[in-house]
Design a protein around this motif. Structure first.
Motif, PDB file in Angstrom:
ATOM      1  N   LEU A   1      24.226  65.112  31.222  1.00  0.00           N
ATOM      2  CA  LEU A   1      23.936  63.533  31.084  1.00  0.00           C
ATOM      3  C   LEU A   1      24.677  63.100  29.853  1.00  0.00           C
ATOM      4  O   LEU A   1      25.107  61.850  29.572  1.00  0.00           O
ATOM      5  N   ALA A   2      24.739  63.835  28.572  1.00  0.00           N
ATOM      6  CA  ALA A   2      25.429  63.625  27.544  1.00  0.00           C
ATOM      7  C   ALA A   2      26.921  63.738  27.261  1.00  0.00           C
ATOM      8  O   ALA A   2      27.489  63.049  26.474  1.00  0.00           O
ATOM      9  N   SER A   3      27.411  64.176  28.514  1.00  0.00           N
ATOM     10  CA  SER A   3      28.784  64.349  28.643  1.00  0.00           C
ATOM     11  C   SER A   3      29.313  62.918  28.789  1.00  0.00           C
ATOM     12  O   SER A   3      29.121  61.978  29.585  1.00  0.00           O
ATOM     13  N   PRO A   4      30.624  62.599  27.767  1.00  0.00           N
ATOM     14  CA  PRO A   4      31.049  61.188  27.833  1.00  0.00           C
ATOM     15  C   PRO A   4      31.776  60.885  29.318  1.00  0.00           C
ATOM     16  O   PRO A   4      31.729  59.891  29.748  1.00  0.00           O
ATOM     17  N   LYS A   5      32.423  62.035  29.925  1.00  0.00           N
ATOM     18  CA  LYS A   5      32.983  61.604  31.126  1.00  0.00           C
ATOM     19  C   LYS A   5      31.822  61.395  32.214  1.00  0.00           C
ATOM     20  O   LYS A   5      31.997  60.303  33.097  1.00  0.00           O
TER      21      LYS A   5
ATOM     22  N   ARG B   1      28.812  60.269  31.554  1.00  0.00           N
ATOM     23  CA  ARG B   1      28.180  59.078  31.042  1.00  0.00           C
ATOM     24  C   ARG B   1      28.883  57.881  31.505  1.00  0.00           C
ATOM     25  O   ARG B   1      28.489  56.758  32.287  1.00  0.00           O
ATOM     26  N   ALA B   2      30.379  57.832  31.631  1.00  0.00           N
ATOM     27  CA  ALA B   2      31.187  56.798  31.986  1.00  0.00           C
ATOM     28  C   ALA B   2      31.168  56.771  33.275  1.00  0.00           C
ATOM     29  O   ALA B   2      31.094  55.454  33.999  1.00  0.00           O
TER      30      ALA B   2
ATOM     31  N   PRO C   1      18.046  56.710  29.359  1.00  0.00           N
ATOM     32  CA  PRO C   1      17.725  56.505  28.145  1.00  0.00           C
ATOM     33  C   PRO C   1      19.108  56.488  26.968  1.00  0.00           C
ATOM     34  O   PRO C   1      20.112  56.302  27.514  1.00  0.00           O
ATOM     35  N   ALA C   2      18.768  57.085  25.963  1.00  0.00           N
ATOM     36  CA  ALA C   2      19.757  57.108  24.776  1.00  0.00           C
ATOM     37  C   ALA C   2      20.981  57.778  25.363  1.00  0.00           C
ATOM     38  O   ALA C   2      21.170  58.607  26.433  1.00  0.00           O
ATOM     39  N   THR C   3      22.281  57.780  24.640  1.00  0.00           N
ATOM     40  CA  THR C   3      23.498  58.399  25.111  1.00  0.00           C
ATOM     41  C   THR C   3      23.778  59.480  24.367  1.00  0.00           C
ATOM     42  O   THR C   3      24.793  60.179  24.925  1.00  0.00           O
ATOM     43  N   THR C   4      23.376  59.763  23.429  1.00  0.00           N
ATOM     44  CA  THR C   4      23.652  60.862  22.461  1.00  0.00           C
ATOM     45  C   THR C   4      22.893  62.258  22.937  1.00  0.00           C
ATOM     46  O   THR C   4      21.856  61.921  23.307  1.00  0.00           O
ATOM     47  N   PRO C   5      23.212  63.364  22.959  1.00  0.00           N
ATOM     48  CA  PRO C   5      22.802  64.614  22.944  1.00  0.00           C
ATOM     49  C   PRO C   5      21.391  64.716  22.419  1.00  0.00           C
ATOM     50  O   PRO C   5      20.373  65.086  22.953  1.00  0.00           O
ATOM     51  N   GLU C   6      21.464  64.360  21.117  1.00  0.00           N
ATOM     52  CA  GLU C   6      20.176  64.505  20.224  1.00  0.00           C
ATOM     53  C   GLU C   6      19.106  63.628  20.788  1.00  0.00           C
ATOM     54  O   GLU C   6      18.083  63.957  20.836  1.00  0.00           O
ATOM     55  N   ALA C   7      19.439  62.274  20.810  1.00  0.00           N
ATOM     56  CA  ALA C   7      18.528  61.320  21.285  1.00  0.00           C
ATOM     57  C   ALA C   7      18.024  61.459  22.744  1.00  0.00           C
ATOM     58  O   ALA C   7      16.779  61.551  23.065  1.00  0.00           O
TER      59      ALA C   7
ATOM     60  N   LEU D   1      16.891  64.101  36.311  1.00  0.00           N
ATOM     61  CA  LEU D   1      17.287  65.035  36.852  1.00  0.00           C
ATOM     62  C   LEU D   1      18.207  64.724  38.155  1.00  0.00           C
ATOM     63  O   LEU D   1      19.457  65.126  38.608  1.00  0.00           O
ATOM     64  N   ALA D   2      17.553  63.871  38.837  1.00  0.00           N
ATOM     65  CA  ALA D   2      18.057  63.377  40.177  1.00  0.00           C
ATOM     66  C   ALA D   2      19.436  62.547  40.210  1.00  0.00           C
ATOM     67  O   ALA D   2      20.341  62.377  41.219  1.00  0.00           O
ATOM     68  N   LEU D   3      19.801  62.141  38.965  1.00  0.00           N
ATOM     69  CA  LEU D   3      21.011  61.330  38.505  1.00  0.00           C
ATOM     70  C   LEU D   3      22.174  62.412  38.815  1.00  0.00           C
ATOM     71  O   LEU D   3      23.338  61.995  39.109  1.00  0.00           O
ATOM     72  N   VAL D   4      21.828  63.472  38.288  1.00  0.00           N
ATOM     73  CA  VAL D   4      23.085  64.629  37.954  1.00  0.00           C
ATOM     74  C   VAL D   4      23.077  65.773  39.143  1.00  0.00           C
ATOM     75  O   VAL D   4      24.007  66.165  39.411  1.00  0.00           O
TER      76      VAL D   4
END
Length: 321
Positions: A189-193, A195-196, A268-274, A291-294
């Motif tokens: 989910l935190a991967s830029p690709k 997320r885009a 939710p948030a976009t960074t791995p930490e968040a 989870l169902a998103l990915v």
């Protein structure tokens, strides 16, 4: 799909199947459990009208069907006597409904509240089974179900009994598996690709939500028209069932698209930490939505060695969306 006990027209009784129905009815009303009745049918090789092994759910649906008592229905409601012959009488049908709907038959511990992250179809049994037509093998493919061990530790298993009737040879501990899955899913989910891609899908889903709602209304109108046509005897029951089956599949797919749109818009948030911080306090159902998103499914293969305490990630085959 034809009703077991009747031919494709729905108007002629298949006597061999009717005999099975009457036998099952007598056994169930006589106090025999659905579990043991189904087990006996499977052992004897008696299958459904689709050629599949019976399950408690499929047998229960059949026994509740008013068609067996010579009654016709419209949208789930009995509307009168039918033109086809009955396999059981109405009094027996009423006794069956009273028995099957008895609250005391329900398990006291059953609940709709999920306590496992990956229940409900995320996990698939990957035990290799021999192919009936040759030397090749195929995976069992049945969903894993939640079941604690004798010591009370949470786990997922392939059940040999109801409801899946799988191989019964796969078990995996829940805690370490769920931790591994969460780590991989959050990283994805935190991967830029990724997320885009998801953010692009959010806009697409939001733009198309009104269109989807309109299509759902059109499906309902089509079903209502088909029901009216059947009531006027302009179409056959077989045609009505075909229309209802197709509409049901279309509605299910469209509703999943709407649900996916909601999940996407609630990211939710976009960074791995968040994301990791959000995950710690998020309710179980929100975690499952993320989870169902990915994640489509995970195929769980047999353990390479017995008695291994730690999670063997080689057993896991992830299928991502």
């Amino acid at each position: 799909m034809r009703c077991y006990g009747y031919d494709e027209t729905g108007r002629e009784v298949i006597e061999a199947e009717a005999t099975v129905i009457r036998e099952v009815v007598q056994r169930v009303l006589g106090g025999e459990s659905m579990r043991s009745t189904v087990a006996d049918l499977r052992a004897r090789g008696v299958t459904t009208s689709a050629g599949r092994p019976w399950t408690q759910q499929s047998l229960s649906r059949l026994l509740r069907n008013p068609r067996l008592a010579g009654l016709k229905t419209y949208r789930g409601e009995v509307v009168g006597k039918a033109q086809w012959p009955a396999i059981i009488d109405e009094a027996t049908h009423s006794k069956l409904l009273a028995l099957l709907d008895d609250p005391s038959r329900k398990q006291p511990y059953s609940t709709n509240v999920r306590k496992y992250l990956l229940s409900g179809g995320f996990l698939i049994c990957g035990y290799p089974l021999p192919d009936e037509n040759g030397p090749e093998t195929h995976i069992d493919g049945k969903p894993l179900y939640t079941q604690p061990s004798n010591s009370g530790k949470r786990g997922y298993v392939c059940r040999s009994g109801s409801p899946s009737y799988g191989c019964g040879r796969i078990r995996i501990a829940a805690d370490s598996l769920e931790e591994e899955v969460a780590t991989r899913a959050l990283a994805r989910l935190a991967s830029p690709k990724v997320r885009a891609r998801l953010e692009a899908a959010v806009g697409s889903a939001a733009d198309g939500s009104e269109h989807i709602a309109g299509v759902l209304e059109a499906i309902d109108e089509r079903l209502e028209e088909a029901g009216q046509a059947y009531a006027k005897r302009e179409i056959s029951l077989v045609t009505l069932k075909a229309i209802e089956g197709q509409a049901s599949n279309e509605r299910r797919d469209l509703k999943e698209k709407l649900a996916q749109a909601v999940r996407l818009q609630a990211l939710p948030a976009t960074t791995p930490e968040a994301l990791a911080e959000w995950w710690v306090d998020a309710p179980l159902e929100r975690r499952r939505e993320m989870l169902a998103l990915v994640l489509d499914r995970i195929i769980v293969k047999p353990a390479s060695r017995a008695g291994v305490v730690h999670l063997d990630t080689d057993r896991l085959e992830f299928v991502w969306k």
